[in-house]
Design a protein around this motif. Sequence first.
Motif, mmCIF file in Angstrom:
data_model
loop_
_atom_site.group_PDB
_atom_site.id
_atom_site.type_symbol
_atom_site.label_atom_id
_atom_site.label_comp_id
_atom_site.label_asym_id
_atom_site.label_seq_id
_atom_site.Cartn_x
_atom_site.Cartn_y
_atom_site.Cartn_z
ATOM 1 N N PHE A 1 0.850 -1.185 0.000
ATOM 2 C CA PHE A 1 0.000 0.000 0.000
ATOM 3 C C PHE A 1 0.890 1.240 0.000
ATOM 4 C CE2 PHE A 1 -2.792 -3.165 2.041
ATOM 5 C CZ PHE A 1 -3.910 -3.054 1.220
ATOM 6 N N PHE A 2 0.431 2.276 -0.674
ATOM 7 C CA PHE A 2 1.171 3.523 -0.759
ATOM 8 C C PHE A 2 0.509 4.593 0.101
ATOM 9 C CE2 PHE A 2 1.768 1.311 -4.847
ATOM 10 C CZ PHE A 2 3.143 1.095 -4.776
ATOM 11 N N THR A 3 1.233 5.666 0.286
ATOM 12 C CA THR A 3 0.719 6.750 1.121
ATOM 13 C C THR A 3 -0.603 7.268 0.595
ATOM 14 O OG1 THR A 3 3.005 7.376 1.645
ATOM 15 C CG2 THR A 3 1.273 8.994 2.106
ATOM 16 N N GLU A 4 -0.746 7.320 -0.718
ATOM 17 C CA GLU A 4 -1.972 7.852 -1.314
ATOM 18 C C GLU A 4 -3.176 6.944 -1.076
ATOM 19 O OE1 GLU A 4 0.861 7.405 -2.802
ATOM 20 O OE2 GLU A 4 1.607 9.434 -3.190
ATOM 21 N N ASP A 5 -2.945 5.676 -0.675
ATOM 22 C CA ASP A 5 -4.056 4.747 -0.453
ATOM 23 C C ASP A 5 -4.804 5.029 0.843
ATOM 24 O OD1 ASP A 5 -3.406 3.403 -2.781
ATOM 25 O OD2 ASP A 5 -2.046 2.021 -1.766
ATOM 26 N N TYR A 6 -4.140 5.709 1.765
ATOM 27 C CA TYR A 6 -4.777 5.979 3.049
ATOM 28 C C TYR A 6 -5.771 7.123 2.905
ATOM 29 C CZ TYR A 6 -1.121 3.105 5.151
ATOM 30 O OH TYR A 6 -0.300 2.064 5.493
ATOM 31 N N PRO A 7 -6.926 7.032 3.550
ATOM 32 C CA PRO A 7 -7.887 8.146 3.479
ATOM 33 C C PRO A 7 -7.298 9.391 4.126
ATOM 34 C CG PRO A 7 -8.552 6.545 5.148
ATOM 35 C CD PRO A 7 -7.414 5.929 4.395
ATOM 36 N N LYS A 8 -7.567 10.518 3.507
ATOM 37 C CA LYS A 8 -7.034 11.774 4.009
ATOM 38 C C LYS A 8 -7.707 12.124 5.331
ATOM 39 C CE LYS A 8 -4.536 12.163 0.338
ATOM 40 N NZ LYS A 8 -3.086 11.871 0.414
ATOM 41 N N ARG A 9 -6.879 12.517 6.282
ATOM 42 C CA ARG A 9 -7.403 12.898 7.585
ATOM 43 C C ARG A 9 -7.160 14.387 7.813
ATOM 44 N NH1 ARG A 9 -5.311 8.270 11.853
ATOM 45 N NH2 ARG A 9 -6.075 6.431 10.739
ATOM 46 N N ALA A 10 -8.207 15.064 8.174
ATOM 47 C CA ALA A 10 -8.043 16.472 8.543
ATOM 48 C C ALA A 10 -7.352 16.547 9.896
ATOM 49 C CB ALA A 10 -9.409 17.156 8.596
#
Length: 747
Positions: free
Chosen positions: A414-423
């Motif tokens: 998994f890459f960094t972009e796969d993680y959901p963005k967190r505010a």
Amino acid sequence: MTDVQPEPRKAGQPGLLAKLMAVVQPEFRPDVLIPDLRDPIFGGPPCMVVDCDYPVLTMGLCRPHYNRWHHDRPDLREYAAAAGPPFTRHTALACTVAGCRYGRRAQGLCSQHLYLWNQAGRPQLVDWIAAQPPVAPNPFPRICLVAECEIWVHQQTPLCPSHAQAWRKAGRPELEDFVARYTDPFPDEICIDLRALGPQLRLEVQYALQCRRNEHQGKLRPFEAMRTIRFLVTSQVTSLLDHDEHGWRQRMRVRGMRDSKASTFLIFARWKVQDLTEAGGWDAEYPRDVWRLRRLGIEDNERVLRFDGIPQPWLRDLAKRWARWRLSTGLNRESAARPTRAIARFATFLASDKVGVTRLADVDRAVLERYLADLHAEMGGSQHQGNHIGLLNAFFTAIRQHRWDDDLPTTAVFFTEDYPKRAERLPRALAEQIMTQLEDPANLARWDDPAKSLITLVLMRCGLRLADALALPCDCIVRDADGAPYLRYFNHKMKREALVPIDDELCDLIGRQRAEVCARFPDTTPVLFPRHAKNPDGTKTMAWTTYRRALNRWLNTCDFRDEYGQPVHLTPHQWRHTLGTRLINRDVPQEVVRRILDHDSHAMTAHYARLSDTTIRRHWEKARKVNANGETVTLDPDGPVAEAAWAKQRISRATQALPNGYCSLPLIKTRPHANACLTCPMFVTTAEFLPQHREQHRQTLQIISVAEAAGRSRQVEMNRQVADNLEKIITSLETDQQHPEATPDAS
């Protein structure tokens, strides 16, 4: 307590009897055990009734005296002084009407007199009883068959109502056997009679009683153990392993066995016998799909780690290896259980018809992308989705790092972009309006337990996590060379001891709590906040759920309100955020705040402790501000210019940010050159930008040297002015740092 799936019965249990003979200690071998009345597990402090040595059950009374007191509930002290020796189980209470020997039903009356009293309109009971004529039936009714019981019986059974009820609860045994039980010289209050059990079953119960005493797993009074023993007798079994845990629970429900202590002891006894039968340690537990962690020495209570939710054998084996490795590094059960649940969900996805992956070599990036879509459809970008991705990625990394299986494709990542963005989460510090209510001594006095009130003060003033506060030892106060008190605690997250300074008031309160706990548990080394139940030696800490429930009750009782008039809801961890924010806004250096909160990094402290807007303005007003010529810029702190300048400065930070200061140019205007600040009269800077000024001064001198060598006089002239201004700015700001008393105080 975890209810697991039924286990197959093991025929014969070879070798169990020999193991029991080897482990049961001589003091638990008698057929009738008479434990010490002051034993912390089987006994307790003596009854408050004069000349009664039976252990206390509740209200300071033993069970026989409590049962008698409970009928009429007279004054407790008067009853304790006049009750006399303990009542035997042979006698029952008679009706209070003169001459009536029928058993009581309610209000101290038998069924017939209770009916008459109700028919009379329930007048004053004492006067009504005194007005009743003495009962003198002819002929007199028969008395109860139980020896020493002189209560009259009804026509249905030859027993009084009390003993008839006991006979029905016992499963309606033969009357002759039931009555013979009451001639036994061993009362249930102080003895555990095992004679009715078969040889192996008796040894199993003796072993369970031995484990209960040695492990201090909560109180078990003899009469509670006897209820379990009678249930086993009526179950007609030869071993506790004749039924699995699920089967025993079903039989207890069918028989209406509602005594939680008796039923819990039966399950506890089966666990111990099963553990004795089956080998422990990793070699025995690893092949199982449900690991009982007590067999691995990880936890005392009944905790399990389940792998039966992973249908693929190849994936299940890898998950076991990862869990064993994580546990061996010192992580707790939950740190292994959460990854296992994440793998189980991934395994269910792989086994579905739409995917159909049957081997590790097929788990490539394409499969993971499909899994990401499936995960997002269920969790919608929540924090749980990121946790699942992170745990699965760590699982793949461990497989490659330890070379557990080389078939895993290199694209399974998994890459960094796969993680959901967190505010970025906002600070959770409580508003001062709320803290004022919480810290009010009158509100703190409304706690239903002084120990929980003290826990609240520790959380507020020391910033501990709730788990660390509940685990405080009794000797948690240490003093430095000057005699100043500190709270010593174990930071379970960082796995280290830490100290936090405390005031004398909190130190005195902790001292009182320590004295009370040590007086309650004089023979052990208890914790500062011991659990109330199942804690005979005071070494088990209060559960966090117990405190959270008490906290919610306190919040409701005091009816705290926020600035909008809404009820206050908070978590104990918010006090940690609040303390960090308060310290920062009181100008405590961030390094000191980091040490008080025992953080590893300043980044975590910065997240906890945010400067308030008023604090930022106070520091901005105090700071010496100079223009491009190094001249001091001053503002009237109370005038409208200062208010406008502060508002513009806040906007400028967002819209006209400069690498080395602030622009005081009106927002409706623009600069002709982006790099003209150091020759612009609208430029303002402070000492916080000294490093940038020094670096720019060095670079400017280099540019001048190169331009002079190339004969570019115009470039030399332009940069010479910048260098001169930088020199003035640096000199002025360095003087400010060396002589802070010369700084104009604008606050």
